[in-house]
Design a protein around this motif. Structure first.
Motif, PDB file in Angstrom:
ATOM      1  N   THR A   1     -16.361 -44.503 -58.553  1.00 33.11           N
ATOM      2  CA  THR A   1     -15.151 -43.856 -58.757  1.00 33.11           C
ATOM      3  C   THR A   1     -14.282 -45.333 -58.691  1.00 33.11           C
ATOM      4  OG1 THR A   1     -14.152 -43.283 -56.715  1.00 33.11           O
ATOM      5  CG2 THR A   1     -15.346 -41.347 -58.052  1.00 33.11           C
ATOM      6  N   HIS A   2     -12.953 -45.184 -59.487  1.00 30.13           N
ATOM      7  CA  HIS A   2     -12.145 -46.177 -59.698  1.00 30.13           C
ATOM      8  C   HIS A   2     -10.595 -46.013 -59.251  1.00 30.13           C
ATOM      9  CE1 HIS A   2     -15.415 -48.076 -62.012  1.00 30.13           C
ATOM     10  NE2 HIS A   2     -15.278 -46.864 -62.739  1.00 30.13           N
ATOM     11  N   TYR A   3      -9.956 -46.934 -58.692  1.00 26.72           N
ATOM     12  CA  TYR A   3      -8.558 -46.414 -58.261  1.00 26.72           C
ATOM     13  C   TYR A   3      -7.803 -47.846 -58.455  1.00 26.72           C
ATOM     14  CZ  TYR A   3      -9.770 -49.034 -53.960  1.00 26.72           C
ATOM     15  OH  TYR A   3     -10.197 -50.240 -53.221  1.00 26.72           O
ATOM     16  N   VAL A   4      -6.504 -47.603 -58.429  1.00 31.79           N
ATOM     17  CA  VAL A   4      -5.624 -48.779 -58.703  1.00 31.79           C
ATOM     18  C   VAL A   4      -4.684 -48.568 -57.110  1.00 31.79           C
ATOM     19  CG1 VAL A   4      -3.476 -49.933 -59.667  1.00 31.79           C
ATOM     20  CG2 VAL A   4      -5.457 -48.992 -60.857  1.00 31.79           C
ATOM     21  N   PRO A   5      -4.552 -49.800 -56.233  1.00 36.85           N
ATOM     22  CA  PRO A   5      -3.870 -49.552 -55.111  1.00 36.85           C
ATOM     23  C   PRO A   5      -2.457 -49.097 -55.468  1.00 36.85           C
ATOM     24  CG  PRO A   5      -5.162 -51.636 -55.254  1.00 36.85           C
ATOM     25  CD  PRO A   5      -5.306 -51.157 -56.415  1.00 36.85           C
ATOM     26  N   GLU A   6      -1.559 -48.690 -54.394  1.00 38.63           N
ATOM     27  CA  GLU A   6      -0.195 -48.480 -54.533  1.00 38.63           C
ATOM     28  C   GLU A   6       0.588 -49.756 -54.760  1.00 38.63           C
ATOM     29  OE1 GLU A   6       1.442 -45.592 -54.539  1.00 38.63           O
ATOM     30  OE2 GLU A   6      -0.204 -44.617 -54.633  1.00 38.63           O
ATOM     31  N   PRO A   7       1.586 -49.614 -55.341  1.00 37.77           N
ATOM     32  CA  PRO A   7       2.364 -51.226 -55.617  1.00 37.77           C
ATOM     33  C   PRO A   7       2.878 -51.953 -54.273  1.00 37.77           C
ATOM     34  CG  PRO A   7       3.129 -49.386 -57.058  1.00 37.77           C
ATOM     35  CD  PRO A   7       2.204 -48.721 -56.251  1.00 37.77           C
ATOM     36  N   ALA A   8       2.541 -53.180 -54.362  1.00 37.53           N
ATOM     37  CA  ALA A   8       2.851 -53.726 -53.171  1.00 37.53           C
ATOM     38  C   ALA A   8       4.355 -53.811 -52.959  1.00 37.53           C
ATOM     39  CB  ALA A   8       2.278 -55.352 -53.430  1.00 37.53           C
ATOM     40  N   VAL A   9       4.728 -54.115 -51.507  1.00 34.97           N
ATOM     41  CA  VAL A   9       6.168 -53.929 -51.290  1.00 34.97           C
ATOM     42  C   VAL A   9       6.693 -55.457 -51.410  1.00 34.97           C
ATOM     43  CG1 VAL A   9       7.611 -53.679 -49.117  1.00 34.97           C
ATOM     44  CG2 VAL A   9       5.548 -52.318 -49.330  1.00 34.97           C
ATOM     45  N   VAL A  10       7.940 -55.421 -51.937  1.00 35.60           N
ATOM     46  CA  VAL A  10       8.440 -56.618 -52.240  1.00 35.60           C
ATOM     47  C   VAL A  10       9.154 -57.249 -51.057  1.00 35.60           C
ATOM     48  CG1 VAL A  10      10.259 -57.894 -53.729  1.00 35.60           C
ATOM     49  CG2 VAL A  10       9.076 -56.127 -54.808  1.00 35.60           C
ATOM     50  N   LEU A  11       8.768 -58.332 -50.550  1.00 31.34           N
ATOM     51  CA  LEU A  11       9.197 -59.130 -49.278  1.00 31.34           C
ATOM     52  C   LEU A  11      10.249 -60.228 -49.621  1.00 31.34           C
ATOM     53  CD1 LEU A  11       5.815 -58.962 -47.526  1.00 31.34           C
ATOM     54  CD2 LEU A  11       7.695 -57.139 -47.411  1.00 31.34           C
ATOM     55  N   ASP A  12      10.935 -60.480 -48.528  1.00 32.98           N
ATOM     56  CA  ASP A  12      11.811 -61.537 -48.842  1.00 32.98           C
ATOM     57  C   ASP A  12      11.066 -62.827 -48.919  1.00 32.98           C
ATOM     58  OD1 ASP A  12      14.187 -60.091 -48.521  1.00 32.98           O
ATOM     59  OD2 ASP A  12      14.185 -60.276 -46.260  1.00 32.98           O
ATOM     60  N   SER A  13       9.835 -63.056 -48.348  1.00 34.76           N
ATOM     61  CA  SER A  13       9.143 -64.376 -48.453  1.00 34.76           C
ATOM     62  C   SER A  13       7.664 -64.072 -48.272  1.00 34.76           C
ATOM     63  CB  SER A  13       9.588 -65.348 -47.541  1.00 34.76           C
ATOM     64  OG  SER A  13       9.356 -65.007 -46.198  1.00 34.76           O
ATOM     65  N   TYR A  14       6.928 -64.916 -48.316  1.00 34.92           N
ATOM     66  CA  TYR A  14       5.336 -64.706 -48.116  1.00 34.92           C
ATOM     67  C   TYR A  14       4.940 -65.308 -46.795  1.00 34.92           C
ATOM     68  CZ  TYR A  14       5.022 -69.862 -49.035  1.00 34.92           C
ATOM     69  OH  TYR A  14       4.938 -71.285 -48.721  1.00 34.92           O
ATOM     70  N   ASP A  15       3.904 -64.969 -46.172  1.00 35.72           N
ATOM     71  CA  ASP A  15       3.264 -65.612 -44.914  1.00 35.72           C
ATOM     72  C   ASP A  15       1.927 -65.780 -44.831  1.00 35.72           C
ATOM     73  OD1 ASP A  15       3.184 -66.111 -42.242  1.00 35.72           O
ATOM     74  OD2 ASP A  15       4.098 -64.077 -41.389  1.00 35.72           O
TER      75      ASP A  15
END
Length: 238
Positions: free
Chosen positions: A54-68
């Motif tokens: 089967t196929h799926y699309v993950p939930e939208p990523a959380v918008v964060l203040d910066s990357y790590d």
């Protein structure tokens, strides 16, 4: 007397009145069907033919203040990150406009660094993980298209006894906000074609080597192994 061949099954003889040019030998045909069926079952059992995908699309990523890039350290826990939400991945949120891309990869060729001066619980060699932080520029549309592919889920079946180390990928907007995006994956958790190829067409603007303590040891600040290495503007990702 007719010279037409006769198919023999045990002690029975089956004579045919069909012209020789139109007849199909039944025994080879049955054997062929059996072999094809066995091949299909074998490939399915080895995971080479997906079963119940089967196929799926993950939930939208959380918008964060910066990357790590510390999220790429094997075994790192959410509590060890500057923002615990950094450990979560997702699809590109609607309305998020990518202005930059960061890839955080494990450098398997670097397994140790010189021991720091003075006594320390982490003063032994081989106690640091090395992560390569790369920044990209260019046309991000092909990358965004590749990231929009759905991932696969296999309800049953087997996968090859192997694994893929997938780099962590971040998208940045003009304000410096970041999203930790999920690579589209096959049912066996291998990356789908598209993302790696799109990254290869972008330009690497900087590449920095970072060292992080092994998770579970006393925390120390990560340090770059020298200044960032900047490739020429015409260079492409490798």
């Amino acid at each position: 007397m007719s010279n037409s061949p006769v198919l023999r099954f045990g002690s029975e003889h089956l004579a045919s009145t069909t012209p020789a040019t139109s007849r199909t030998p039944l025994a080879p045909l049955a054997l062929g069907c059996l072999l094809v069926g066995s091949l299909v079952l074998g490939l399915a059992g080895c995971g080479l033919i997906p079963v119940g995908v089967t196929h799926y699309v993950p939930e939208p990523a959380v918008v964060l203040d910066s990357y790590d890039c510390k999220v790429a350290v094997p075994g790192v826990g959410a509590a060890e990150l500057e923002d615990p939400a950094s450990s979560s991945k997702g699809s590109v949120p609607d309305g998020f406009v990518a202005a930059g891309v960061v890839r955080c990869s494990q450098d398997l060729s670097w397994t140790s660094v010189p021991a720091p001066a003075g006594p320390s619980p982490t003063s032994e060699p081989n106690t640091r993980y090395t992560i390569v932080e790369e920044h990209f520029s260019g046309d991000f549309e092909p990358l965004l298209t590749a990231l929009a592919q759905p991932s696969d889920h296999q309800d049953r079946g087997e996968c090859p006894a192997m694994a893929e180390i997938v780099p962590d990928l971040w998208l940045l907007n003009t304000a410096g906000k970041a999203v930790h995006v999920q690579w589209p994956l096959t049912a066996c958790n291998f990356t789908k074609p598209g993302v790696m190829e799109a990254l290869a067409d972008l330009t690497v603007t900087s590449s920095t080597i970072l060292h992080f303590p092994v998770p579970g040891t006393p925390s120390e600040d990560s340090t770059a192994a020298g200044p960032a290495t900047v490739t020429p503007a015409s260079g492409a990702a490798k």
